[in-house]
Design an enzyme around this catalytic site. Structure first.
Site, PDB file in Angstrom:
ATOM      1  CG  ASP A 110     -12.438  -8.042   4.323  1.00 13.89           C
ATOM      2  OD1 ASP A 110     -11.706  -8.275   5.302  1.00 13.89           O
ATOM      3  OD2 ASP A 110     -12.321  -8.647   3.241  1.00 13.89           O
ATOM      4  CG  ASP A 286     -13.548  -3.263  -2.030  1.00 14.97           C
ATOM      5  OD1 ASP A 286     -14.751  -3.167  -1.734  1.00 14.97           O
ATOM      6  OD2 ASP A 286     -12.992  -4.356  -2.225  1.00 14.97           O
ATOM      7  CB  CYS A 324      -2.492   8.149 -18.221  1.00 13.46           C
ATOM      8  SG  CYS A 324      -2.186   7.630 -16.536  1.00 13.46           S
ATOM      9  CB  CYS A 326       0.242   7.133 -13.927  1.00 11.87           C
ATOM     10  SG  CYS A 326       0.775   5.908 -15.141  1.00 11.87           S
ATOM     11  CB  CYS A 329       1.288   7.122 -18.834  1.00 10.88           C
ATOM     12  SG  CYS A 329       0.144   5.735 -18.855  1.00 10.88           S
ATOM     13  CG  HIS A 355      -1.821   2.805 -16.436  1.00 12.29           C
ATOM     14  ND1 HIS A 355      -1.963   4.101 -16.909  1.00 12.29           N
ATOM     15  CD2 HIS A 355      -2.898   2.113 -16.889  1.00 12.29           C
ATOM     16  CE1 HIS A 355      -3.071   4.168 -17.628  1.00 12.29           C
ATOM     17  NE2 HIS A 355      -3.661   2.987 -17.640  1.00 12.29           N
TER      18      HIS A 355
END
Ligand code: ZN
Length: 389
Positions: A110, A286, A324, A326, A329, A355
């Site tokens: 940014d 974002d 999930c 991930c 998980c 996660h």
């Protein structure tokens, strides 16, 4: 988690040439949702995309290898923070942020404007730029459009942002008009400076301002389109206004921006916000929500958010989200994560963050898949149906 090798910091090679392009590859026939591909010298980004926030050159509590495993394609760095600490002198010794932080995929930075207006003590805004006092040590600095381009060139980022004047909500029409005028003036100077800089073949995005006034948003979009940028962002949304107003502004402004360029909504938002904004034709997002909330024990799931500290999870053997895939998980229970969180163990922040970022990235990846199959509206309906359960 499999080990993914990044290049060792000592062998890290800067790409020989810089480049940027964007192509829309599919459009929904029932909404304005679209899928595309951005090419940068650090690799491709498939849109729509969620960019995890790496404020200080790190996405808090997770390593670059973990981010790649999670599926992150691009991350965001904050110019204001990196300029103040550790500073360009140090980062330029590494030929930019990629090698300094050991991340060789695309980076967007940014302009620092948002932090100057929210964190620092402002002293003066003028045509030359914004003078402020550092929130760290009180030192005085001038952030001019040219300096913002120089700092981002030193960071070697793939997508740079123009300096813009951010305003608080609510703001009067006159305040919004004045900030818009300054934003266009600075954008023009950023564009000139960027073209001359060694980073001038990477991308520069303009930022639409105008508060919650549709005609000012239109004026800002038109003025920035005339200047001609690689992509366009909409700033100043999700600053305290009602959700309907945020969506109304995005709905109005997005079609005013060139369809052949990427469109980025800055600092937004919840899964519900993302799905609505993708439906309106936004490509990039974002937000600190998945990372910040992870550190506060809040985890996102398809059926809503859960607070891991809740006593109902004290003997819960299920993962945070049964569907999930991930790392967290696949390997840990709600009871264990609750225990780590209440004991303030450092691993709690890392596992919760893995996660939450996975959830956001995977959620938007599934939206992309639905757009490619022209099933986005079904996906959207199914999302709300599950949320209401
Ligand atoms: Zn998970």
């Amino acid at each position: 988690m499999p080990v993914i090798e990044l290049q060792p910091v000592t062998n890290f090679k800067k790409p020989v040439s810089s480049m940027f392009s964007f192509e829309v590859i599919a459009k929904s026939t029932e909404s304005r949702a679209r899928a595309g591909v951005i090419q940068t010298s650090h690799g491709a980004v498939e849109t729509p995309i969620f960019m995890p926030v790496g404020t200080l050159g790190t996405v808090k509590s997770v390593s670059p290898e973990e981010l790649i495993e999670i599926g992150a394609q691009i991350i965001l760095g904050n110019t204001y923070h990196l300029y103040l600490r550790p500073g360009c002198d140090i980062i330029s010794r590494f030929e930019g942020l990629h090698r300094f932080m050991h991340w060789n995929k695309p980076i967007l930075t940014d302009s620092g404007g948002f932090q100057v207006f929210s964190l620092a003590k402002l002293t003066k805004i003028s045509d030359d730029g914004v003078t402020f006092q550092s929130h760290i040590d009180g030192s005085k600095h001038l952030l001019s459009p040219e300096k913002v381009m120089d700092i981002q060139a030193c960071l070697g980022t793939d997508i740079m942002m123009c300096l813009d004047q951010c305003i608080r909500y609510p703001a009067t029409r006159e305040q919004c008009r004045a900030a818009l005028k300054m934003t266009t003036h600075w954008a023009r100077r950023c564009r000139q400076s960027w073209r001359k800089s060694p980073n001038g073949h990477n991308a520069l995005f303009g930022i639409v301002q105008g508060g919650m006034f549709a005609d000012l948003r239109r004026q800002s979009a038109e003025e920035l389109t005339d200047i001609d940028f690689s992509g366009y962002a909409i700033g100043g949304l999700s600053v305290g206004e009602p959700i309907e107003v945020m969506l109304e502004m995005a709905d109005f402004t997005l079609p005013k921006l060139p369809a052949v360029k990427p469109r980025y909504i800055m600092g937004v938002g919840t899964p519900e916000n993302l799905i609505e904004l993708v439906a309106l034709g936004a490509d990039m997002f974002d937000c600190v929500l998945p990372t910040r909330n992870a550190r506060n024990g809040q985890m996102f799931t398809e059926s809503g958010t859960i607070n891991i500290s809740n006593s109902r999870y004290k003997d819960d053997t299920d993962p945070p989200d049964a569907e999930c895939r991930c790392y967290t998980c696949r390997n840990y229970s709600r009871a264990y994560l609750r225990h780590l969180y209440l004991a303030r163990e450092l691993l709690a922040y890392r596992l919760n963050t893995i996660h939450n970022i996975y959830f956001f990235i995977n959620f938007i990846k599934r939206m992309r898949k639905a757009i490619l199959a022209d099933e986005f509206e079904n996906f959207r309906k199914e999302f709300y149906r599950r949320l209401e359960k």
